[in-house]
Structure formats: structure tokens, C-alpha cells
Design a protein around this motif. Structure first.
Motif, mmCIF file in Angstrom:
data_model
loop_
_atom_site.group_PDB
_atom_site.id
_atom_site.type_symbol
_atom_site.label_atom_id
_atom_site.label_comp_id
_atom_site.label_asym_id
_atom_site.label_seq_id
_atom_site.Cartn_x
_atom_site.Cartn_y
_atom_site.Cartn_z
ATOM 1 N N UNK A 143 0.813 -1.213 0.000
ATOM 2 C CA UNK A 143 0.000 0.000 0.000
ATOM 3 C C UNK A 143 0.850 1.267 0.000
ATOM 4 N N UNK A 144 2.163 1.127 0.184
ATOM 5 C CA UNK A 144 3.093 2.224 -0.061
ATOM 6 C C UNK A 144 3.879 2.004 -1.346
ATOM 7 N N UNK A 145 3.629 0.882 -2.006
ATOM 8 C CA UNK A 145 4.364 0.533 -3.214
ATOM 9 C C UNK A 145 3.453 0.412 -4.415
ATOM 10 N N UNK A 146 3.207 -0.826 -4.834
ATOM 11 C CA UNK A 146 2.427 -1.055 -6.056
ATOM 12 C C UNK A 146 1.018 -0.481 -5.970
ATOM 13 N N UNK A 147 0.422 -0.482 -4.781
ATOM 14 C CA UNK A 147 -0.925 0.065 -4.609
ATOM 15 C C UNK A 147 -0.904 1.471 -4.016
ATOM 16 N N UNK A 148 0.277 2.057 -3.959
ATOM 17 C CA UNK A 148 0.421 3.407 -3.444
ATOM 18 C C UNK A 148 0.891 4.366 -4.520
ATOM 19 N N UNK A 149 1.678 5.340 -4.075
ATOM 20 C CA UNK A 149 2.113 6.404 -4.971
ATOM 21 C C UNK A 149 2.914 5.899 -6.160
ATOM 22 N N UNK A 150 3.787 4.897 -5.963
ATOM 23 C CA UNK A 150 4.641 4.463 -7.073
ATOM 24 C C UNK A 150 3.841 3.714 -8.144
ATOM 25 N N UNK A 151 2.882 2.907 -7.720
ATOM 26 C CA UNK A 151 2.023 2.243 -8.696
ATOM 27 C C UNK A 151 1.171 3.231 -9.454
ATOM 28 N N UNK A 152 0.679 4.225 -8.730
ATOM 29 C CA UNK A 152 -0.119 5.271 -9.374
ATOM 30 C C UNK A 152 0.721 6.036 -10.397
ATOM 31 N N UNK A 153 1.985 6.282 -10.050
ATOM 32 C CA UNK A 153 2.889 6.976 -10.971
ATOM 33 C C UNK A 153 3.100 6.167 -12.238
ATOM 34 N N UNK A 154 3.331 4.868 -12.087
ATOM 35 C CA UNK A 154 3.568 4.002 -13.250
ATOM 36 C C UNK A 154 2.380 4.019 -14.198
ATOM 37 N N UNK A 155 1.190 3.806 -13.658
ATOM 38 C CA UNK A 155 -0.008 3.754 -14.506
ATOM 39 C C UNK A 155 -0.282 5.115 -15.138
ATOM 40 N N UNK A 195 7.594 -1.827 -11.987
ATOM 41 C CA UNK A 195 6.192 -1.948 -12.379
ATOM 42 C C UNK A 195 5.990 -1.579 -13.837
ATOM 43 N N UNK A 196 6.686 -0.527 -14.284
ATOM 44 C CA UNK A 196 6.569 -0.089 -15.674
ATOM 45 C C UNK A 196 7.010 -1.199 -16.622
ATOM 46 N N UNK A 197 8.134 -1.842 -16.319
ATOM 47 C CA UNK A 197 8.628 -2.937 -17.159
ATOM 48 C C UNK A 197 7.555 -4.005 -17.322
ATOM 49 N N UNK A 198 6.939 -4.398 -16.219
ATOM 50 C CA UNK A 198 5.957 -5.474 -16.275
ATOM 51 C C UNK A 198 4.697 -5.073 -17.034
ATOM 52 N N UNK A 211 -6.889 5.970 -11.834
ATOM 53 C CA UNK A 211 -6.871 5.436 -10.473
ATOM 54 C C UNK A 211 -7.658 4.130 -10.376
ATOM 55 N N UNK A 212 -8.785 4.096 -11.051
ATOM 56 C CA UNK A 212 -9.598 2.877 -11.042
ATOM 57 C C UNK A 212 -8.832 1.727 -11.683
ATOM 58 N N UNK A 213 -8.213 1.980 -12.838
ATOM 59 C CA UNK A 213 -7.414 0.962 -13.511
ATOM 60 C C UNK A 213 -6.278 0.508 -12.619
ATOM 61 N N UNK A 214 -5.586 1.445 -12.007
ATOM 62 C CA UNK A 214 -4.452 1.130 -11.135
ATOM 63 C C UNK A 214 -4.868 0.219 -9.992
ATOM 64 N N UNK A 215 -5.872 0.625 -9.231
ATOM 65 C CA UNK A 215 -6.248 -0.123 -8.040
ATOM 66 C C UNK A 215 -6.824 -1.495 -8.380
ATOM 67 N N UNK A 216 -7.708 -1.556 -9.347
ATOM 68 C CA UNK A 216 -8.361 -2.830 -9.668
ATOM 69 C C UNK A 216 -7.382 -3.799 -10.324
#
Length: 372
Positions: free
Chosen positions: A151-163, A191-194, A319-324
């Protein structure tokens, strides 16, 4: 009737617990940034004491910090110049994203024991308005399916940044396009690579060690370049050309700037799209003497686009795409989001400096408690 009485008594005790004033002191330890130190060293911070506004006012919470985030952008915040916000004032506590466990609450929407994401920074405790915390779907000892750290990583700010970066700057991406991701073993880059591989792109990634390059290849990167052992700069582009098989670069997600950017921009194709997420190569020159990008004239005749990104600009659809999407893939194991964990309040600056020097893999976090 006995069961009803027990339930009422339990409810009364829970409500009483939510409004009880803490018996601990009304101050908290914080890390304070020292503006006289303009480099990424542990000496840039010192421990201070900050007051806690207790007792709580209505619709407030007191949190015990569980995890704090270390990020390259914190170095930008320390500039004496205006960035996306006003410069830090002297003797300012270091802000960052964090996760806390609610110790007291006067807010009906946030129960004691709840885990929340905040922007309370490098502190042991904090008093916050309930509107300024995000309640997380995580329970201690529960079958959560997703680790709290995410929740501080892939589901937090960094995941949001990638998407956000991919959707805003690259869209539409097409299968078969070529992509270059710098700083690819960091929290965002991984995350971007994947994501780009899942969309069918040919991905070249860069990182600072052979171990990181092997990790990137295991995550799907077609080629992973160790920029510390392979020369990549304005006058040394051959390794990059070979990695792209002389097909050039269609999209670039840049986390580093500096030499790698100067090499890559010479390889961009017509209508290339470049997302500038970070420039860690120049963060110690924010107040003068920064390394300047070269070869910007290539933007003219390639009609390429270069755009800076901030996660705060993410749209509701993004945000919806990122979280789901990321939640689903984390649960199924389709998305890998490794993190590096340091422990102890006293070690937060150490972890930040290590991350700035590339010692981390994925998201850099510090745990202030052992039991969560």
C-alpha cells in the motif's frame, strides 16, 4: 438477552476506547531536514521533537507509525527553490507517505486499530484529520491476500505513478513498439517494465548491478543493461543501439536523466513519447549546476513528445485501472513488487541515502514496529 447485554457492553467499551486520551507524552520524535546540507547524506537530517495536539478534536485520529516511505522525490522537496510546492521552511519535519495504525479516534469513519495511509512523514506518531487519511483494507492477523507494504508501493504512490505515466504519455501503446526504462529496478521502474511487457512491447531496461539486471529479465525485460559496467552516455550509444537491434526507441520511461537520457534521445523514433518521472542523476544539483540534457534538437525532426509526470495528476479512470488491475495481479502473483525493508526509526535517513545510491531493489521502506 445475555448475549445482547454482552454485545452492548462490548460496544460501549469500544466507543470509550476511541475517545480515551493517550497516557503517553504529548510529543513525538521526528526527523527534521537541515537546509545547510545540500547533498544526499545522513547528515541532512537530525532528530527533533514535535508536539502532538492532544486531546483529539472531533473527527481526528492519533496514529502510531508502522511504515514510512523513502523516495527519490523527497530530495526535490528539499530544494530551496519552488518545485510543485513551496520550499521547505527551516526546521521542517521530513514529510513522506506513511502507514499508521490508529491508536485513538474521534471519527466515526475510522475505528481504533484501523490501518491508514497518510502523508505524515518521518515521525513516530501523528495527529491527523480523518479526511486526510486513507483507510486500508488490511487487518492484523487477517487473511489479507496483499501485504501491507504494497500500500506504499504497487498500490500506493509508485504504482499510481507508473499507470499515470504510461496512460498519459504513452497511450496508445501498440504491441511490438520498443520501450526503454531507466532506473528499472527501482519502485516505479519494476512496475513499468511489467506493464509494458503485458501490453506486448519490446522492453530494454537499465539498472546498476548484474543482480538487478537478472531480476529485470525474470520480470520479462527483453534486455537488461548494467549501466555501471556498460558505457551508456552521449558519446557511447552502441550498447543501446544493439539492445534495440537498431530499431530505435518508441517510448521511454525515464527515472534517471543524465548520461542515459543523453544516449537514448539519440535513438528516438518519429513520434516517440518520453515520460520524465525522475532525474536522480542531477538531484544533488537542484539549486544550481545541474547536468543539462543534450540533443534536444532531435525532438524537432522526430516530432517526439517529452512530458514530465506527477502522480497527483492521475485521473479517476487511471486510479480505477491502477487499483483494480494491480490488486488483482498482486493476488494472483502476475505482478511482482519486491521491496527493501529497513527497520527502526533511527535508520530512516540511512535507508533514504542507501536508496538514493541504488542499494535498494524495488520500493524502499522502513518499519518502525515489528508486529503488524
Amino acid at each position: 438477552a445475555v448475549l445482547d447485554a454482552c454485545a452492548k457492553e462490548r460496544l460501549r467499551m469500544e466507543q470509550q476506547q476511541q475517545t480515551t486520551v493517550t497516557p503517553l507524552g504529548h510529543t513525538t520524535r521526528v526527523w527534521v531536514f537541515d537546509h545547510t546540507t545540500a547533498t544526499s547524506s545522513e547528515d541532512a537530517w537530525r532528530v527533533g521533537e514535535a508536539p502532538l495536539a492532544l486531546p483529539l478534536k472531533p473527527d481526528q485520529v492519533l496514529i502510531d507509525t508502522v511504515l514510512v516511505s523513502c523516495d527519490p522525490y523527497l530530495r526535490i522537496q528539499q530544494s530551496r527553490n519552488k518545485t510543485w510546492s513551496a520550499p521547505y521552511k527551516e526546521e521542517t519535519a521530513q514529510l513522506s507517505f506513511a502507514i499508521g495504525r490508529v491508536a485513538e479516534s474521534t471519527a466515526s469513519s475510522v475505528a481504533v486499530g484501523t490501518y491508514v495511509r497518510t502523508y505524515s512523514g518521518w515521525c513516530e506518531r501523528a495527529v491527523l484529520d480523518a479526511k486526510d487519511v486513507t483507510v486500508l483494507p488490511y487487518k492484523k492477523d487477517g487473511d489479507n491476500g496483499i501485504a501491507l507494504e504494497h500500500y506504499l508501493g504497487a498500490l500506493g504512490m509508485v504504482g499510481r505513478t507508473a499507470v499515470h505515466g504510461i496512460e498519459k504519455v504513452f497511450a496508445p501503446t501498440k504491441a511490438g513498439e520498443t520501450a526503454f526504462v531507466t532506473g528499472a529496478a527501482g519502485a516505479v521502474g519494476l512496475l513499468v517494465v511489467q506493464v509494458l511487457k503485458k501490453r506486448g512491447l519490446y522492453v530494454v531496461a537499465s539498472a546498476g548491478s548484474e543482480e538487478k539486471c537478472e531480476l529485470l529479465k525474470s520480470l520479462g525485460a527483453d534486455v537488461a543493461l548494467n549501466y555501471k559496467s556498460t558505457k551508456i552516455d552521449a558519446t557511447n550509444t552502441q550498447a543501446l543501439r544493439e539492445a534495440f537491434q537498431d530499431k530505435g526507441i518508441d517510448v521511454m520511461f525515464d527515472n534517471t536523466g543524465g548520461d542515459q537520457f543523453d544516449a537514448a534521445i539519440q535513438l528516438i523514433n518519429v513520434h516517440a513519447r518520453i515520460a520524465v518521472c525522475g532525474q536522480i542523476a542531477s538531484y544533488d544539483h537542484l539549486d544550481g549546476g545541474a547536468v543539462q540534457p543534450a540533443f534536444l534538437f532531435r525532438l524537432i525532426y522526430t516530432r517526439a513528445k517529452i512530458e514530465g509526470i506527477l502522480q497527483r495528476d492521475a485521473t479517476p479512470d487511471q486510479d480505477k485501472l491502477h487499483q483494480e488491475w494491480f490488486s488483482q495481479m498482486l493476488r494472483t502473483g502476475e505482478l511482482k513488487a519486491p521491496f527493501t525493508l529497513e527497520r527502526g526509526f533511527d535508520n530512516i535517513p540511512k535507508a533514504q541515502v542507501a536508496m538514493m545510491n541504488g542499494k535498494n531493489v524495488g520500493k524502499q521502506l522502513v518499519a518502525l514496529v515489528s508486529d503488524y
